[in-house]
Scaffold this motif. Structure first.
Motif, PDB file in Angstrom:
ATOM      1  N   LEU A  28       4.022   5.121   3.603  1.00  0.00           N
ATOM      2  CA  LEU A  28       3.065   6.200   3.833  1.00  0.00           C
ATOM      3  C   LEU A  28       3.760   7.538   3.984  1.00  0.00           C
ATOM      4  O   LEU A  28       4.844   7.633   4.567  1.00  0.00           O
ATOM      5  CB  LEU A  28       2.251   5.869   5.096  1.00  0.00           C
ATOM      6  CG  LEU A  28       1.224   6.854   5.611  1.00  0.00           C
ATOM      7  CD1 LEU A  28       0.031   6.105   6.220  1.00  0.00           C
ATOM      8  CD2 LEU A  28       1.820   7.785   6.667  1.00  0.00           C
TER       9      LEU A  28
ATOM     10  N   HIS B 284      -3.630   4.455  -1.968  1.00  0.00           N
ATOM     11  CA  HIS B 284      -4.714   4.795  -1.037  1.00  0.00           C
ATOM     12  C   HIS B 284      -4.496   6.200  -0.480  1.00  0.00           C
ATOM     13  O   HIS B 284      -3.380   6.560  -0.099  1.00  0.00           O
ATOM     14  CB  HIS B 284      -4.781   3.787   0.107  1.00  0.00           C
ATOM     15  CG  HIS B 284      -5.367   2.473  -0.295  1.00  0.00           C
ATOM     16  ND1 HIS B 284      -4.683   1.568  -1.072  1.00  0.00           N
ATOM     17  CD2 HIS B 284      -6.585   1.922  -0.045  1.00  0.00           C
ATOM     18  CE1 HIS B 284      -5.460   0.502  -1.271  1.00  0.00           C
ATOM     19  NE2 HIS B 284      -6.606   0.700  -0.672  1.00  0.00           N
ATOM     20  N   LEU B 285      -5.575   6.969  -0.428  1.00  0.00           N
ATOM     21  CA  LEU B 285      -5.539   8.341   0.069  1.00  0.00           C
ATOM     22  C   LEU B 285      -6.546   8.488   1.202  1.00  0.00           C
ATOM     23  O   LEU B 285      -7.731   8.146   1.036  1.00  0.00           O
ATOM     24  CB  LEU B 285      -5.877   9.324  -1.051  1.00  0.00           C
ATOM     25  CG  LEU B 285      -4.999   9.203  -2.298  1.00  0.00           C
ATOM     26  CD1 LEU B 285      -5.604   9.974  -3.451  1.00  0.00           C
ATOM     27  CD2 LEU B 285      -3.599   9.690  -2.011  1.00  0.00           C
ATOM     28  N   VAL B 286      -6.082   8.976   2.348  1.00  0.00           N
ATOM     29  CA  VAL B 286      -6.957   9.174   3.508  1.00  0.00           C
ATOM     30  C   VAL B 286      -7.335  10.647   3.547  1.00  0.00           C
ATOM     31  O   VAL B 286      -6.485  11.508   3.805  1.00  0.00           O
ATOM     32  CB  VAL B 286      -6.251   8.752   4.816  1.00  0.00           C
ATOM     33  CG1 VAL B 286      -7.168   9.002   6.009  1.00  0.00           C
ATOM     34  CG2 VAL B 286      -5.846   7.282   4.740  1.00  0.00           C
TER      35      VAL B 286
ATOM     36  N   TRP C 117      -9.970   5.961  -2.016  1.00  0.00           N
ATOM     37  CA  TRP C 117     -10.050   6.949  -0.938  1.00  0.00           C
ATOM     38  C   TRP C 117     -10.590   6.293   0.328  1.00  0.00           C
ATOM     39  O   TRP C 117     -11.514   5.473   0.259  1.00  0.00           O
ATOM     40  CB  TRP C 117     -10.932   8.127  -1.341  1.00  0.00           C
ATOM     41  CG  TRP C 117     -10.176   9.148  -2.121  1.00  0.00           C
ATOM     42  CD1 TRP C 117      -9.615  10.298  -1.656  1.00  0.00           C
ATOM     43  CD2 TRP C 117      -9.848   9.101  -3.517  1.00  0.00           C
ATOM     44  NE1 TRP C 117      -8.962  10.972  -2.659  1.00  0.00           N
ATOM     45  CE2 TRP C 117      -9.089  10.268  -3.810  1.00  0.00           C
ATOM     46  CE3 TRP C 117     -10.122   8.191  -4.542  1.00  0.00           C
ATOM     47  CZ2 TRP C 117      -8.616  10.535  -5.097  1.00  0.00           C
ATOM     48  CZ3 TRP C 117      -9.640   8.457  -5.813  1.00  0.00           C
ATOM     49  CH2 TRP C 117      -8.897   9.615  -6.082  1.00  0.00           C
ATOM     50  N   CYS C 118     -10.005   6.654   1.451  1.00  0.00           N
ATOM     51  CA  CYS C 118     -10.378   6.077   2.749  1.00  0.00           C
ATOM     52  C   CYS C 118     -10.772   7.205   3.702  1.00  0.00           C
ATOM     53  O   CYS C 118     -10.257   8.312   3.619  1.00  0.00           O
ATOM     54  CB  CYS C 118      -9.198   5.319   3.365  1.00  0.00           C
ATOM     55  SG  CYS C 118      -8.480   4.044   2.315  1.00  0.00           S
TER      56      CYS C 118
ATOM     57  N   LEU D 125      -7.144   1.337   5.647  1.00  0.00           N
ATOM     58  CA  LEU D 125      -6.054   0.967   4.745  1.00  0.00           C
ATOM     59  C   LEU D 125      -5.940  -0.554   4.667  1.00  0.00           C
ATOM     60  O   LEU D 125      -6.234  -1.257   5.637  1.00  0.00           O
ATOM     61  CB  LEU D 125      -4.736   1.567   5.232  1.00  0.00           C
ATOM     62  CG  LEU D 125      -4.621   3.090   5.155  1.00  0.00           C
ATOM     63  CD1 LEU D 125      -3.346   3.577   5.838  1.00  0.00           C
ATOM     64  CD2 LEU D 125      -4.662   3.561   3.702  1.00  0.00           C
TER      65      LEU D 125
ATOM     66  N   LEU E 265       3.059  -1.216   4.346  1.00  0.00           N
ATOM     67  CA  LEU E 265       2.538   0.143   4.235  1.00  0.00           C
ATOM     68  C   LEU E 265       3.680   1.143   4.084  1.00  0.00           C
ATOM     69  O   LEU E 265       4.526   1.271   4.976  1.00  0.00           O
ATOM     70  CB  LEU E 265       1.714   0.476   5.486  1.00  0.00           C
ATOM     71  CG  LEU E 265       1.159   1.896   5.611  1.00  0.00           C
ATOM     72  CD1 LEU E 265       0.187   2.206   4.468  1.00  0.00           C
ATOM     73  CD2 LEU E 265       0.473   2.072   6.962  1.00  0.00           C
TER      74      LEU E 265
ATOM     75  N   ALA F  71       0.845  -1.187   0.000  1.00  0.00           N
ATOM     76  CA  ALA F  71       0.000   0.000   0.000  1.00  0.00           C
ATOM     77  C   ALA F  71       0.887   1.245   0.000  1.00  0.00           C
ATOM     78  O   ALA F  71       1.733   1.408   0.882  1.00  0.00           O
ATOM     79  CB  ALA F  71      -0.911   0.013   1.226  1.00  0.00           C
TER      80      ALA F  71
ATOM     81  N   ALA G 121       0.392   5.081   0.540  1.00  0.00           N
ATOM     82  CA  ALA G 121      -0.694   5.871   1.124  1.00  0.00           C
ATOM     83  C   ALA G 121      -0.215   7.265   1.495  1.00  0.00           C
ATOM     84  O   ALA G 121       0.968   7.490   1.775  1.00  0.00           O
ATOM     85  CB  ALA G 121      -1.252   5.170   2.363  1.00  0.00           C
ATOM     86  N   GLU G 122      -1.174   8.184   1.498  1.00  0.00           N
ATOM     87  CA  GLU G 122      -0.916   9.534   1.998  1.00  0.00           C
ATOM     88  C   GLU G 122      -2.059   9.945   2.902  1.00  0.00           C
ATOM     89  O   GLU G 122      -3.235   9.697   2.589  1.00  0.00           O
ATOM     90  CB  GLU G 122      -0.755  10.538   0.859  1.00  0.00           C
ATOM     91  CG  GLU G 122      -0.374  11.929   1.374  1.00  0.00           C
ATOM     92  CD  GLU G 122      -0.229  12.981   0.294  1.00  0.00           C
ATOM     93  OE1 GLU G 122      -0.034  14.160   0.654  1.00  0.00           O
ATOM     94  OE2 GLU G 122      -0.316  12.637  -0.901  1.00  0.00           O
TER      95      GLU G 122
END
Length: 354
Positions: A149, A112-114, A135-136, A142, A147, A80, A82-83
């Motif tokens: 990030l 994946h974007l939070v 999008w999370c 996630l 990960l 993953a 992620a940001e």
């Protein structure tokens, strides 16, 4: 009195003074009147500018640092990428462009974007239209994968509480109404605060300490995942190793503002307590807290700046030189902003920390 102001007054009249955390939560994320729910706050037309908006070099180097960490850990696939709080998507777009040539990286990543703001999610979709992104709502969503990030100016916007030491107890700073009905700060009676018991040895009466339960909960989730699955997290923000003093602030039109004035129309932030993040992230390991300017220089920002400058002239060259200075110089963002990485105890830290 705007709609959010009226809502806050009604809450105070019904339930009593609000904690700083409750106030920040409504001001930033109320679905109808919250700052992030109703606008794009970034850039010249907004209220503040973040490092990715200043220069592409920031995102390029962050992306390559995470890609190197991925390779150092054996290039796990899938993983993953992620940001947290991706703004307009500029940082991630720069990260992805810089890592396109890293063999296998894009094939193995699951992006994946939070992000909580609908307005900013829309901007991110436009910036990342060429990529398959998910999008999370939170880090808990996630995927259960290694990960890698990035979190740039994310933790500073999470709701804090403020406590002033009074003997062996603490008085909480809250927001109520003054005699004229205006929002005003006040203090509770002194009570024990078990979460601050460790701060009795390094504080005196009258000292203020800030806590951020959402930040430590998020750090705990990230640390647990990295310790179990592998990966690394790069956290970039303004703050210090340990909280001390009042850092609650508002920013409107790129200038400081009264945080109690016109709620919902200014960005509200506080300095990040990196020590609390590191402690919460155990059993993941953490790097030494490093100044942003030092971190970027170790990653080679000056060489990258020189390579880009060779193709520029005039005003564009002047702007490029100014951007490099703003990101790295001690009088600009170079020392105010700090960087800390989380990684598995058995794996090396990402580049930039030694």
């Amino acid at each position: 009195m705007n709609g959010l102001h009226a809502h806050l007054v009604a809450r105070i009249n019904a339930d009593g003074p609000l904690s700083i955390a409750d106030y920040m939560g409504d001001c930033l994320l109320h679905p109808d009147w919250g700052y992030y729910a109703t606008r794009d706050p970034l850039g010249v037309a907004g209220d503040f500018t973040t490092a990715p908006e200043i220069s592409q070099m920031f995102g390029e180097l962050v992306g390559l640092a995470l890609a190197q960490a991925w390779m150092d850990q054996g290039a796990p696939a899938p993983f993953a990428l992620a940001e947290l709080g991706p703004g307009r998507g500029t940082l991630m777009a720069d990260m992805l462009r810089a890592t396109r040539a890293v063999p296998g990286f894009h094939d193995a990543m699951r992006l994946h974007l939070v992000e909580a703001s609908p307005t900013l999610r829309a901007a991110q979709r436009r910036a990342l239209a060429d990529y398959d992104a998910t999008w999370c709502d939170s880090v808990a969503n996630l995927p259960d994968l290694p990960l890698f990030l990035a979190a740039n100016e994310f933790f500073d916007a999470l709701p804090i509480r403020q406590f002033i030491r009074d003997g062996d107890g603490w008085r909480e700073r809250r927001i109520g109404l003054d005699a004229d009905g205006a929002l005003a700060f006040g203090l509770t009676d002194a009570t024990p605060q078990p979460v601050l018991a460790h701060r009795l040895h390094d504080t005196r009466d009258g000292d203020m300490v800030e806590t951020c339960a959402p930040a430590t909960a998020i750090a705990a989730t990230i640390g647990t995942r990295i310790a179990a699955q592998g990966g690394a997290a790069l956290i970039v923000d303004y703050g210090a190793w340990r909280s001390l003093g009042d850092t609650f602030q508002a920013l409107r039109d790129h200038a400081s503002a009264n945080p109690l004035e016109a709620p919902g129309t200014a960005d509200l932030t506080a300095h990040v307590d990196f020590e609390s993040l590191a402690a919460a992230a155990r059993p993941a390991a953490h790097t030494p807290l490093t100044q942003q300017g030092v971190f970027l220089e170790r990653l080679g920002i000056t060489a990258r700046a020189q390579a880009l400058a060779a193709r520029l002239a005039g005003e564009k060259l002047d702007a490029h030189v100014a951007a490099h200075r703003r990101l790295t110089h001690p009088d600009e963002m170079g020392t105010l902003f700090k960087v800390m990485a989380l990684h598995r105890e058995s794996t090396p830290p990402p580049p930039g920390f030694n």
